[in-house]
Every structure is written in C-alpha cells, then in structure tokens.
Scaffold this active site. Structure first.
Site, PDB file in Angstrom:
ATOM      1  N   GLY A  71       0.755  -0.919  -0.123  1.00  0.00           N
ATOM      2  CA  GLY A  71       0.051   0.071   0.427  1.00  0.00           C
ATOM      3  C   GLY A  71       1.206   1.388  -0.013  1.00  0.00           C
ATOM      4  O   GLY A  71       0.415   1.682  -0.618  1.00  0.00           O
ATOM      5  N   ASN A 154      -8.030   4.283   7.969  1.00  0.00           N
ATOM      6  CA  ASN A 154      -7.842   2.996   9.233  1.00  0.00           C
ATOM      7  C   ASN A 154      -7.760   3.478  10.272  1.00  0.00           C
ATOM      8  O   ASN A 154      -7.732   2.309  11.290  1.00  0.00           O
ATOM      9  CB  ASN A 154      -5.826   2.980   8.546  1.00  0.00           C
ATOM     10  CG  ASN A 154      -5.327   4.009   8.446  1.00  0.00           C
ATOM     11  OD1 ASN A 154      -5.408   4.737   7.952  1.00  0.00           O
ATOM     12  ND2 ASN A 154      -3.862   3.779   9.051  1.00  0.00           N
ATOM     13  N   GLN A 182      -7.945   0.294   3.077  1.00  0.00           N
ATOM     14  CA  GLN A 182      -8.761  -0.466   4.734  1.00  0.00           C
ATOM     15  C   GLN A 182     -10.034  -0.826   4.001  1.00  0.00           C
ATOM     16  O   GLN A 182     -10.183  -1.638   4.648  1.00  0.00           O
ATOM     17  CB  GLN A 182      -8.600   0.686   5.837  1.00  0.00           C
ATOM     18  CG  GLN A 182      -7.654   0.277   6.304  1.00  0.00           C
ATOM     19  CD  GLN A 182      -6.720  -0.376   7.487  1.00  0.00           C
ATOM     20  OE1 GLN A 182      -7.768  -1.294   7.423  1.00  0.00           O
ATOM     21  NE2 GLN A 182      -5.548  -0.159   7.367  1.00  0.00           N
ATOM     22  N   SER A 202      -3.318  -2.912  -0.803  1.00  0.00           N
ATOM     23  CA  SER A 202      -2.420  -3.642   0.306  1.00  0.00           C
ATOM     24  C   SER A 202      -3.240  -5.120   0.750  1.00  0.00           C
ATOM     25  O   SER A 202      -4.138  -4.956   0.884  1.00  0.00           O
ATOM     26  CB  SER A 202      -1.716  -3.336   1.140  1.00  0.00           C
ATOM     27  OG  SER A 202      -1.489  -3.714   1.729  1.00  0.00           O
ATOM     28  N   ALA A 203      -2.491  -6.169   0.188  1.00  0.00           N
ATOM     29  CA  ALA A 203      -3.012  -7.989   0.369  1.00  0.00           C
ATOM     30  C   ALA A 203      -3.127  -8.427   2.282  1.00  0.00           C
ATOM     31  O   ALA A 203      -3.700  -8.312   1.537  1.00  0.00           O
ATOM     32  CB  ALA A 203      -1.878  -8.665  -1.059  1.00  0.00           C
ATOM     33  N   HIS A 204      -1.916  -7.527   2.536  1.00  0.00           N
ATOM     34  CA  HIS A 204      -1.972  -8.074   4.426  1.00  0.00           C
ATOM     35  C   HIS A 204      -3.034  -7.742   4.850  1.00  0.00           C
ATOM     36  O   HIS A 204      -3.128  -7.980   5.439  1.00  0.00           O
ATOM     37  CB  HIS A 204      -0.858  -7.867   4.616  1.00  0.00           C
ATOM     38  CG  HIS A 204      -0.439  -6.585   5.069  1.00  0.00           C
ATOM     39  ND1 HIS A 204      -0.445  -6.329   6.251  1.00  0.00           N
ATOM     40  CD2 HIS A 204      -0.212  -5.359   4.259  1.00  0.00           C
ATOM     41  CE1 HIS A 204       0.191  -4.922   6.531  1.00  0.00           C
ATOM     42  NE2 HIS A 204       0.408  -3.950   5.088  1.00  0.00           N
ATOM     43  N   THR A 240      11.759  -7.688 -11.525  1.00  0.00           N
ATOM     44  CA  THR A 240      11.192  -8.889 -11.551  1.00  0.00           C
ATOM     45  C   THR A 240       9.280  -8.812 -10.746  1.00  0.00           C
ATOM     46  O   THR A 240      10.232  -8.573  -9.579  1.00  0.00           O
ATOM     47  CB  THR A 240      11.658 -10.045 -11.611  1.00  0.00           C
ATOM     48  OG1 THR A 240      13.184  -9.679 -12.394  1.00  0.00           O
ATOM     49  CG2 THR A 240      11.305 -11.528 -11.375  1.00  0.00           C
ATOM     50  N   CYS A 329       3.867   5.932  17.223  1.00  0.00           N
ATOM     51  CA  CYS A 329       4.757   6.027  17.992  1.00  0.00           C
ATOM     52  C   CYS A 329       5.907   6.072  17.351  1.00  0.00           C
ATOM     53  O   CYS A 329       6.927   5.491  16.233  1.00  0.00           O
ATOM     54  CB  CYS A 329       4.729   4.567  19.043  1.00  0.00           C
ATOM     55  SG  CYS A 329       3.774   5.257  20.327  1.00  0.00           S
TER      56      CYS A 329
HETATM   57  N1  PLP Z   1      -3.046   3.047   3.614  1.00  0.00           N
HETATM   58  C1  PLP Z   1      -3.497   2.074   4.622  1.00  0.00           C
HETATM   59  C2  PLP Z   1      -4.679   3.452   4.687  1.00  0.00           C
HETATM   60  C3  PLP Z   1      -3.808   2.274   5.646  1.00  0.00           C
HETATM   61  O1  PLP Z   1      -4.072   1.511   6.413  1.00  0.00           O
HETATM   62  C4  PLP Z   1      -1.881   0.865   5.337  1.00  0.00           C
HETATM   63  C5  PLP Z   1      -1.049  -0.196   6.460  1.00  0.00           C
HETATM   64  O2  PLP Z   1      -1.351   0.068   7.686  1.00  0.00           O
HETATM   65  C6  PLP Z   1      -1.521   1.860   4.213  1.00  0.00           C
HETATM   66  C7  PLP Z   1      -1.537   2.375   3.693  1.00  0.00           C
HETATM   67  C8  PLP Z   1      -0.077   0.974   3.943  1.00  0.00           C
HETATM   68  O3  PLP Z   1       0.186  -0.276   3.126  1.00  0.00           O
HETATM   69  P1  PLP Z   1       1.221  -1.432   3.171  1.00  0.00           P
HETATM   70  O4  PLP Z   1       1.169  -1.452   4.839  1.00  0.00           O
HETATM   71  O5  PLP Z   1       0.993  -2.546   2.364  1.00  0.00           O
HETATM   72  O6  PLP Z   1       2.875  -0.392   3.385  1.00  0.00           O
END
Ligand code: PLP
Length: 396
Positions: A71, A154, A182, A202-204, A240, A329
């Site tokens: 992300g 988020n 999110q 963002s996949a995670h 790649t 933090c």
């Molecule tokens: N944007 C938002 C709203 C997010 O909550 C996050 C992750 O905390 C990110 C971007 C960043 O994504 P990534 O952890 O894949 O770099």
C-alpha cells in the site's frame, strides 16, 4: 490464556487458502514471467490470473492493475507519479489531500511541498471524521492537478464520500486518487462507480501476504514511474514480479469477493455489540469516527478519558487481547495521532484512543471477553492516575 486478535487494521492473518496458493507457486511456478519459454509462460499465466482476481474485486480492467510492493508504494506511486507527470505537462502545481490520510499519502505530499515546489492544501474533516464535499470543492483551484482522499480510514474507520468528491474533481479536470487499503475486502469497492482515477490496495489487509499491493490506474492516465530499469507492469513498476506475493494477493482477492457480503454483515454486528458493551460498562468514553453506515464494519475506536491508551494496551496484552492505539509512536516519543486530533479531540483525548479492529475469525465470545477484561483495567489505570470520578459502571 485466551488469545484474541483485534488488530486486523494493522494486518490480517494469511488465510490457509492463500498460504497454499503461495506455497504451490514457490515450488511449481518459479519461472520469470518475462521469459518466453514454458517456465516463464507458466509464471506469466499465474500473474495474469491474479491480476484478473484483483481487478474483479475492485471493478476495474485487469490492464489497469499495477502490482507494487504494498500500500505504501501504491500511495507513493499515485501521489508522486501523477503530480510529477501533470506538472511536467503544464497542468499546475497544486495538490489537495485530506487531513486524515495515511502517512504514505501525507508524507509523499509533504515531500512534494518541501522538495519539489508543489503547493499542498489539506482539507479538514468534520467531527465525525468525514470530508465535507463543499469544503473539498473550496480547496480546488485552477492549478490543482491531484486530489487524494482515502475510501476508509485505518484509525477511526470513517468511510468518505469518495464518489461525490471524485465527481467534483472530475468536473475541474483534477486527477483523483483514493487509498482503498482498509476498504477492500470489508466494503464493496468499485472503481468505475466511484469514478476515481487511481486506487491503492494492500494484500495483507485482506488475508493476503505482506509486501504486495497494487495501484489501479484508469486506462489512459499517465504517471511518472518511481523506479527505472525494465518494462514490467507497462513500465509503471519495473523489476521482476513478486510472483508468490502476487499469486497470494489474487487468491486473497478471490476469497474477499466471495465472502464480502457475509463479512460486512457479521463484522458490523460484532462492532455494534462491542461498542454498545463498552458504552454500558465504561464511563467517560468518546466514540472516534462516525456511527453506523459511514463506519467500516470492523472498526471501533474510542477515547477513554483519563486513560493512557498505551497503559491500557499493555494490560490488554497481558490478558491475551491484541488491540492498538490511535496514536503513532515516532522514535519512542508518543505523539498524539493526527487523525484523532483532526476530529477536534484534545491531545489528552487522542492519547486515550484505543482501536479494536475485528476480522473474519472473530466471534461474539471474543467481543465478550474484551468486555469482561477491559473495564477493570480502565478502572485501575484511572485510580492510579487519580481520576476517581470517571469510574467503571457509568452511563458513558
Ligand atoms: N494506507 C492505509 C490506509 C493503511 O492502513 C496502510 C497500512 O497500514 C497503508 C496505506 C500502507 O500499506 P502497506 O502496509 O501495504 O505498505
């Protein structure tokens, strides 16, 4: 001890289906997708299947999906890539961004301002955390090239009126980016219906692997790449491809699309149960972000007056509950969150912000466990801090 994970906004556990897809491609699909031989063609086919799945999750064309390292990179590519290209094309040097964006967007905008001579206007949010379209419109100028407002926040879960904002931008020829990191997998996301030009993922955050994401770029829109050195991803993101990550993201996108309606309904029920229970059991509690439909289904963020969120989190952790604070933090110094401050909260209220973010594996028992363990923690912290008036058992 019971362990309850309520920090899905930070990251989600990789779903077993996703893990299996990643493991399989690590051993069976390890070719370079740019190679012309059978090994390469096989890897290419897997990457393209994943691209189809991601496109289907967010309502764009597969050719519009650019895979990135996550992300943060997607946000940086959107902001820096679009702003730089558009200024070069003589369109202007002004960027509009909301006050509650993730640092990946805000810091990229700050970089443009400090080091590249752009002007940046920050649009405030109302007390519920949402951007007012009329405020947004007032910030647009003839030289505005780009606006960036996230789809869902988020920290406090506010869902922004992105379709309305994007339409205002479109009428003035301003390119519009939304960070949907999110939102994807929690609420329906449709790039066409939203009318946005750029959309980050963002996949995670939806049960996929870390270190992989995507920027969806509307067909015909040009961007300056951040990296140079190859023609992958239509020259927008050379290097790649991270084939296992991309395949994992595709599997997670498939899963999210299948489960979306069910997840949203279940999570909003749990969210409402948690919030109602907290309000019933703890006095001096403020909800950060909007109520109801304008809030992400899995998000509860509350400021507990007279409570240092970090102390509450340590105590929750000792009870097996993983949650998070609304504050970032920075190098050991606890700065109050810019997002919670943007709602009009004081620094002390922001320091007392606790975020619970629910996920697909949580159930009522998890929520009830938090409702059992948190009130005595709050009471103890307040007693030690000498805030006897704000005790447990009030009406909130
Ligand atoms: N944007 C938002 C709203 C997010 O909550 C996050 C992750 O905390 C990110 C971007 C960043 O994504 P990534 O952890 O894949 O770099």
């Amino acid at each position: 001890m019971r362990r309850v994970y309520l920090d899905h906004a930070a990251t989600t556990p990789v779903h077993p289906e996703v893990a299996a897809a990643v493991a399989e491609v690590m051993t069976a699909g390890w070719g370079n997708p740019s190679s012309q031989h059978a090994f390469g063609r096989e890897a290419r086919e897997r990457v393209e299947r994943a691209r189809d799945a991601v496109a289907a999750l967010v309502g764009c064309e597969p050719a519009e999906v650019v895979f990135t390292s996550g992300g943060t990179e997607a946000d940086n590519l959107a902001v820096l890539g679009a702003a730089r290209y558009l200024r070069q094309a003589g369109r202007g040097d002004h960027v509009v961004v909301s006050a509650v964006e993730h640092h990946a967007v805000l810091d990229a905008c700050r970089h443009l301002e400090r080091h590249e001579g752009f002007r940046v206007t920050v649009v405030p949010v109302d007390e519920s955390g949402r951007v007012r379209p009329e405020e947004f419109e007032r910030c647009l100028e003839p030289g505005t090239v780009l606006a960036s407002v996230m789809l869902a926040n988020n920290e406090m879960g506010a869902i922004q009126p992105v379709a309305e904002l994007a339409e205002l931008a479109r009428r003035r020829g301003v390119v519009f980016h939304t960070d949907a990191v999110q939102a994807a997998g929690q609420i329906p996301v449709d790039m066409r219906a939203l009318g946005v030009d750029l959309l980050s993922l963002s996949a995670h955050k939806f049960y996929g692997p870390k270190g992989v994401g995507a920027l969806c770029v509307r067909r015909g829109l040009r961007l300056d790449p951040l990296l140079f050195g190859g023609s992958q991803e239509r020259r927008r993101r050379p290097g790649t491809e991270n084939v296992p990550g991309i395949v994992g993201m595709g599997a997670a996108a498939d899963l999210a699309r299948r489960e979306l309606a069910d997840r949203a309904a279940r999570l909003s029920r749990l969210r409402d149960r948690l919030l109602a229970g907290l309000r019933e059991r703890i006095s001096g509690l403020l909800l950060n972000g909007p109520e109801g439909v304008h809030r992400l289904p899995g998000n509860v963020n509350v400021s507990l007056l007279g409570v240092d969120a970090e102390a509450a989190l340590i105590n929750l952790d000792l009870k097996g509950v993983a949650a998070s604070s609304g504050s970032a933090c920075a190098a050991g110094s606890q700065e109050p969150s810019h997002v919670i401050l943007a709602l009009g909260r004081t620094a002390d209220e922001a320091r007392g912000a606790l975020r619970f973010s629910l996920g697909r594996d949580n159930g009522e028992k998890d929520v009830d466990y938090v409702l059992e363990v948190l009130p005595p923690i709050v009471e103890r912290i307040r007693r030690l801090a000498g805030s006897p008036r704000l005790s447990v058992g009030g009406t909130g």
